[in-house]
Design a protein around this motif. Sequence first.
Motif, PDB file in Angstrom:
ATOM      1  N   SER A 105       0.818  -1.209   0.000  1.00 29.65           N
ATOM      2  CA  SER A 105       0.000   0.000   0.000  1.00 29.65           C
ATOM      3  C   SER A 105       0.854   1.262   0.000  1.00 29.65           C
ATOM      4  O   SER A 105       0.613   2.193  -0.781  1.00 29.65           O
ATOM      5  CB  SER A 105      -0.931  -0.013   1.217  1.00 29.65           C
ATOM      6  N   ALA A 109       1.543   4.164  -3.011  1.00 20.39           N
ATOM      7  CA  ALA A 109       1.293   5.587  -2.759  1.00 20.39           C
ATOM      8  C   ALA A 109       2.531   6.425  -3.058  1.00 20.39           C
ATOM      9  O   ALA A 109       2.448   7.494  -3.665  1.00 20.39           O
ATOM     10  CB  ALA A 109       0.848   5.784  -1.312  1.00 20.39           C
ATOM     11  N   ALA A 169      -0.887   2.768  -9.117  1.00 17.66           N
ATOM     12  CA  ALA A 169       0.061   3.830  -8.769  1.00 17.66           C
ATOM     13  C   ALA A 169       0.358   4.710  -9.978  1.00 17.66           C
ATOM     14  O   ALA A 169       0.417   5.943  -9.863  1.00 17.66           O
ATOM     15  CB  ALA A 169       1.352   3.215  -8.221  1.00 17.66           C
ATOM     16  N   ILE A 231       0.642  12.231  -0.341  1.00 17.07           N
ATOM     17  CA  ILE A 231       0.845  10.815  -0.056  1.00 17.07           C
ATOM     18  C   ILE A 231      -0.380  10.244   0.666  1.00 17.07           C
ATOM     19  O   ILE A 231      -0.812   9.119   0.401  1.00 17.07           O
ATOM     20  CB  ILE A 231       2.120  10.607   0.783  1.00 17.07           C
ATOM     21  N   ALA A 234      -3.013   9.698  -1.833  1.00 20.66           N
ATOM     22  CA  ALA A 234      -2.675   8.540  -2.658  1.00 20.66           C
ATOM     23  C   ALA A 234      -2.976   7.233  -1.926  1.00 20.66           C
ATOM     24  O   ALA A 234      -3.447   6.265  -2.540  1.00 20.66           O
ATOM     25  CB  ALA A 234      -1.203   8.605  -3.062  1.00 20.66           C
ATOM     26  N   ILE A 235      -2.700   7.187  -0.622  1.00 19.97           N
ATOM     27  CA  ILE A 235      -3.010   5.984   0.164  1.00 19.97           C
ATOM     28  C   ILE A 235      -4.504   5.698   0.112  1.00 19.97           C
ATOM     29  O   ILE A 235      -4.934   4.546  -0.087  1.00 19.97           O
ATOM     30  CB  ILE A 235      -2.527   6.153   1.614  1.00 19.97           C
ATOM     31  N   THR A 237      -6.656   6.700  -2.184  1.00 18.28           N
ATOM     32  CA  THR A 237      -7.067   6.349  -3.547  1.00 18.28           C
ATOM     33  C   THR A 237      -6.662   4.924  -3.903  1.00 18.28           C
ATOM     34  O   THR A 237      -7.438   4.185  -4.524  1.00 18.28           O
ATOM     35  CB  THR A 237      -6.456   7.338  -4.553  1.00 18.28           C
ATOM     36  N   VAL A 238      -5.450   4.537  -3.514  1.00 17.08           N
ATOM     37  CA  VAL A 238      -5.010   3.157  -3.758  1.00 17.08           C
ATOM     38  C   VAL A 238      -5.934   2.177  -3.045  1.00 17.08           C
ATOM     39  O   VAL A 238      -6.357   1.155  -3.620  1.00 17.08           O
ATOM     40  CB  VAL A 238      -3.553   2.978  -3.288  1.00 17.08           C
TER      41      VAL A 238
END
Length: 303
Positions: A105, A109, A169, A231, A234-235, A237-238
């Motif tokens: 994960s 990110a 990613a 970041i 991004a975490i 969204t991932v």
Amino acid sequence: MTTLEAKEAAASTPPSGRLRPRLRLREHGGRRLAALLRSPGLLAAYLWIIVMLAAAIHPALFASGDPLQQNGSAMLLSPDADHLFGTDDFGRDQFTRTVWGTRLSLQAAVIAVAIGLVSGSLIGLVAGALRGKFDSVLMRIIDIMLAVPSLIVSLAIISALGRGTLNIAVAIGINSTAGFARLMRSEVLKVSNAKYVEASVFAGHGYVHRLFKHVVPNASRSVLAAATMDIGTAILTVASLSFLGLGAPPPTPEWGLLVAEGRTFIGVQWWLSLLPGLVIVLTVLAVYRIGRSFNRGRTRVVA
């Protein structure tokens, strides 16, 4: 004191100009440490991120078991001393799977933010430095990217590249390029009009020297602070795209996939989704808290 002794003393004493950057760095580090100790929330955020990084680098420190090992006699157990997050419907320890899923994960990110930061900063730097028609064309393309909802763009890129955490990613990184480009361009334009940059013109410095000596270092501070906070986004969204089944295939341990697998039993074994989800929330909050602290201190100018 003889002439020889005076020369040796002068040689052993570093010039004040050489000491000044070290003193500034030491003073800045001391202020950061004092601010950290005065803020329990910021200190807790740093400690949590350190734990997450340690889990990503060496997960066996926290969970030495096999995240893929199944146990038919220990299915859907509630959290206890042996299974901190309980077990899933295959008898796999949920805490072990959460710890081992940290690497995938966080890695996704960081890769996403790195792609967006590098590509967006280069576009913004070129647009802000060249200006004119070239700037207008680049910014219109960026406006189009910003006008389309980010989730739709990510889904379209993943459809073209295929499923997988790395492809997620890449999709998130391409999608975040526009925001970094806009921010970098605005910072380049703002710093270029600063008085110390204008003074560098009268000092006889060329445009390239001013760009990389004054403009880029000061403009990049805001971009790096934004990247830190990105970041956290991004975490999330991932994890969201993995929750939708676009990330790593089962039984790979990944935060979003763990939350998705536990939703079937949310009515009775609520911890299967809640506890991995809580880890995601705490990690994102910690990243945002650290990013805010960087954002407050970014007004210091490197002249």
